[in-house]
Motif scaffolding. Structure first.
Motif, PDB file in Angstrom:
ATOM      1  N   ALA A 251     -22.723  -9.096  70.658  1.00 13.04           N
ATOM      2  CA  ALA A 251     -22.819  -7.675  70.301  1.00 13.04           C
ATOM      3  C   ALA A 251     -24.277  -7.304  70.051  1.00 13.04           C
ATOM      4  O   ALA A 251     -24.734  -6.219  70.448  1.00 13.04           O
ATOM      5  CB  ALA A 251     -21.969  -7.383  69.064  1.00 13.04           C
ATOM      6  N   GLY A 252     -25.006  -8.208  69.386  1.00  9.88           N
ATOM      7  CA  GLY A 252     -26.434  -7.960  69.133  1.00  9.88           C
ATOM      8  C   GLY A 252     -27.202  -7.824  70.434  1.00  9.88           C
ATOM      9  O   GLY A 252     -28.026  -6.913  70.600  1.00  9.88           O
ATOM     10  N   PHE A 253     -26.905  -8.722  71.383  1.00  5.13           N
ATOM     11  CA  PHE A 253     -27.586  -8.679  72.675  1.00  5.13           C
ATOM     12  C   PHE A 253     -27.245  -7.376  73.417  1.00  5.13           C
ATOM     13  O   PHE A 253     -28.125  -6.712  73.986  1.00  5.13           O
ATOM     14  CB  PHE A 253     -27.171  -9.901  73.503  1.00  5.13           C
ATOM     15  N   ALA A 254     -25.959  -7.012  73.393  1.00  9.83           N
ATOM     16  CA  ALA A 254     -25.500  -5.824  74.135  1.00  9.83           C
ATOM     17  C   ALA A 254     -26.059  -4.534  73.563  1.00  9.83           C
ATOM     18  O   ALA A 254     -26.163  -3.526  74.261  1.00  9.83           O
ATOM     19  CB  ALA A 254     -23.973  -5.767  74.137  1.00  9.83           C
ATOM     20  N   THR A 255     -26.403  -4.538  72.285  1.00 10.13           N
ATOM     21  CA  THR A 255     -26.920  -3.318  71.654  1.00 10.13           C
ATOM     22  C   THR A 255     -28.434  -3.367  71.442  1.00 10.13           C
ATOM     23  O   THR A 255     -29.030  -2.383  71.005  1.00 10.13           O
ATOM     24  CB  THR A 255     -26.259  -3.097  70.272  1.00 10.13           C
TER      25      THR A 255
END
Ligand code: SF4
Length: 553
Positions: A251-255
């Motif tokens: 999620a961190g990478f995607a955002t």
């Protein structure tokens, strides 16, 4: 931005916990010391100390938390709290005169499969002989049974890590070095993955919104599983914390967020410890840190322990809690994806939602979308309460009928009990009659039936619980957990509790009285809590109408 986050705000709740553990209460001297340390007004720290259940009142040398959640309420014949009070000789919210023991009432400890339950310090005590066990607690007590977990999906199993079959951190090294954030969001959009915490918001849309807002950004794993009757997030955090962390990292990478927070409720001390250990292990393995796996992406995670508030599970309230403030809800917009933690864009996802993300990226969004129902894809963890013959957590595909869950997986009720009502989705979910269980496990279908899926808990209510007891139970919970930020909910829940305690039996009057109050709450309350209580109460009045109006309640 490091100065605006980190041990600054997120350390306040832990310091209040430490003060309570060291001195038995948060006294004035501690309030000033904490305010000074975190450069906050004393009033802000005092507000937080007064808001959360964990800091209310003095602690005895032995501190017991008794669960007043719905499964414990049912399994102890509506007398769970009096049972603990009699065993310990101290009322809830009080400490014995010699300071040796204190008792606090909480609304779920996540042992709904083995109710009734108390937490003695950090030791869970469960079972029908809870009173005797509390009396004998200075002797070694048997460990509480582990959560039974079964897979009931005909197809692929998403959360297979719970069975020890699939290791976590398998997709992360590849994704962070070879994929783009947009590709990750596209795969999750293809999967049709929606939030599992109750709101059912499309995950990819939330991530896209956060990614669009100017950074720096945060991602938060919401492990504040407050719905009484639900214990699947506890299972995930205790049995498969790596999968939750891997989902949060993705999620961190995607955002484009380089900081993650896991917020875990304090009623789950084992989950807090396992998540913290998993973060340490992930750092040591190179999954977290600067330039993860040789990429240009930095990502680290902090675990923050909650302090006993149901409403703090709502995402704006959760963000307040993370900043050491009262866990009150605030109006939206702005949405947390625009202005969240420390005023920066923040994507908050439920623990179960994040745990599904590694599977989606490993097998592909299209494969995930084939699971479940076209209207709602994938699998869901469903929790069956103690009154079932086979209680536990079941992973099922969306769309299965509730009757299959109740009769086939749950095996019906334990011998000697008859199903009178099924509570689904916790206190804000609602009640169904045993005649109405052909409805499929789909948000839309459940909504048409007047209930909500919530976290996916099913609590069996047997016929030994009266309508009046159940109504009082629901309103007491609502009054205790309203954050007080808006009048319709703050005053309405207390009025509801009074009406439930004093309602006239044998007349339709109770129903019309209630309806006026429920109408005001449902249209004028600020958040899903105050708007959700009326639907749940209406469903109870519907299922128990004959009993309430006949005078048998
Ligand atoms: Fe707080 Fe209830 Fe208002 Fe929500 S509806 S903001 S919980 S008082």
């Amino acid at each position: 931005w490091e100065r605006r986050f980190g041990s600054e705000e997120t350390g306040v709740l832990q310091r209040l916990h430490d003060a309570t553990a060291d001195h038995g209460r948060v006294d004035r001297r501690e309030l000033h010391a904490i305010a000074e340390e975190f450069r906050l007004p004393v009033a802000a720290v005092a507000g937080a100390a007064g808001f959360y259940a964990d800091f209310g009142g003095a602690r005895g040398t032995r501190h017991v938390r008794i669960c007043a959640g719905t499964s414990c309420f049912v399994s102890a014949g509506a007398h769970t709290v009096p049972l603990a009070e009699a065993a310990l000789g101290v009322a809830p919210g009080h400490t014995s005169p010699d300071g040796s023991v204190s008792l606090t009432e909480v609304h779920c400890l996540g042992y709904c499969y083995a109710s009734p339950t108390a937490l003695d310090g950090h030791t869970p005590i469960t079972g029908p002989d809870l009173g005797e066990r509390l009396l004998a607690a200075e002797h070694p007590v048997a460990a509480a049974p582990a959560i039974p977990y079964r897979v009931a999906s005909r197809n692929a199993v998403v959360l297979a890590g719970l069975t020890g079959e699939v290791r976590s951190w398998q997709v992360w090294p590849h994704v962070v070095t070879a994929e783009s954030p947009g590709a990750v969001r596209a795969e999750v959009a293809l999967a049709g993955l929606r939030g599992r915490g109750g709101a059912e918001f499309p995950v990819a849309d939330k991530w896209r919104s956060a990614a669009r807002s100017p950074g720096p950004r945060f991602v938060v794993a919401n492990g504040d599983e407050g719905d009484p009757g639900s214990f699947c997030d506890r299972l995930l955090m205790e049995s498969d914390p790596d999968r939750v962390l891997e989902g949060l990292a993705l999620a961190g990478f995607a955002t484009g967020a380089s900081r993650g927070v896991v917020f875990v409720r304090s009623e789950y001390p084992v989950a807090v410890a396992r998540m913290q250990a998993a973060v340490e292990a992930a750092r040591a393995a190179g999954h977290l840190g600067c330039g993860v796996h040789g990429s240009s992406f930095d990502f680290d995670v902090e675990v923050v322990q909650g302090a006993g508030s149901y409403v703090a599970g709502e995402e704006t309230a959760l963000l307040h809690a993370l900043q050491g403030l009262r866990g009150g809800v605030r109006p939206r917009p702005p949405y947390p994806t625009e202005s969240g933690l420390a005023g920066l864009p923040t994507a908050v996802n439920n623990v179960e939602t994040l745990a599904a993300v590694p599977w989606v990226l490993r097998h592909g969004g299209a494969t995930y979308a084939k699971l479940g129902d076209q209207r709602e894809t994938g699998t869901k963890l469903v929790c069956l309460s103690q009154r079932f013959r086979h209680p536990g957590v079941y992973e099922v595909e969306f769309g299965v009928p509730l009757r299959y869950l109740v009769d086939t997986l749950g095996g019906g009720l334990k011998p000697g009990f008859r199903l009178r009502a099924l509570q689904i989705g916790g206190p804000l979910g609602g009640f169904l009659s045993p005649d109405d269980l052909d409805v499929p496990l789909l948000a839309e279908a459940l909504s048409k039936a007047g209930v909500a899926l919530g976290h996916g808990s099913l609590v069996a209510i047997d016929d030994q619980i009266t309508a009046r007891e159940l109504l009082q139970h629901v309103w007491s919970f609502a009054a205790a957990e309203s954050c007080g930020a808006c009048t319709p909910c703050r005053v309405g829940t207390r009025r509801g509790r009074e009406m439930a305690a004093n309602f006239p039996t044998g007349s339709e009057q109770i129903l019309s009285q209630h309806e006026k109050l429920l109408e005001v709450m449902s249209v004028a309350s600020m958040c899903a809590f105050g708007r959700g209580v009326p639907a749940a109460v209406r469903s109870l009045l519907r299922v128990y109408r004959d009993e309430l109006t006949s005078g048998d309640a």
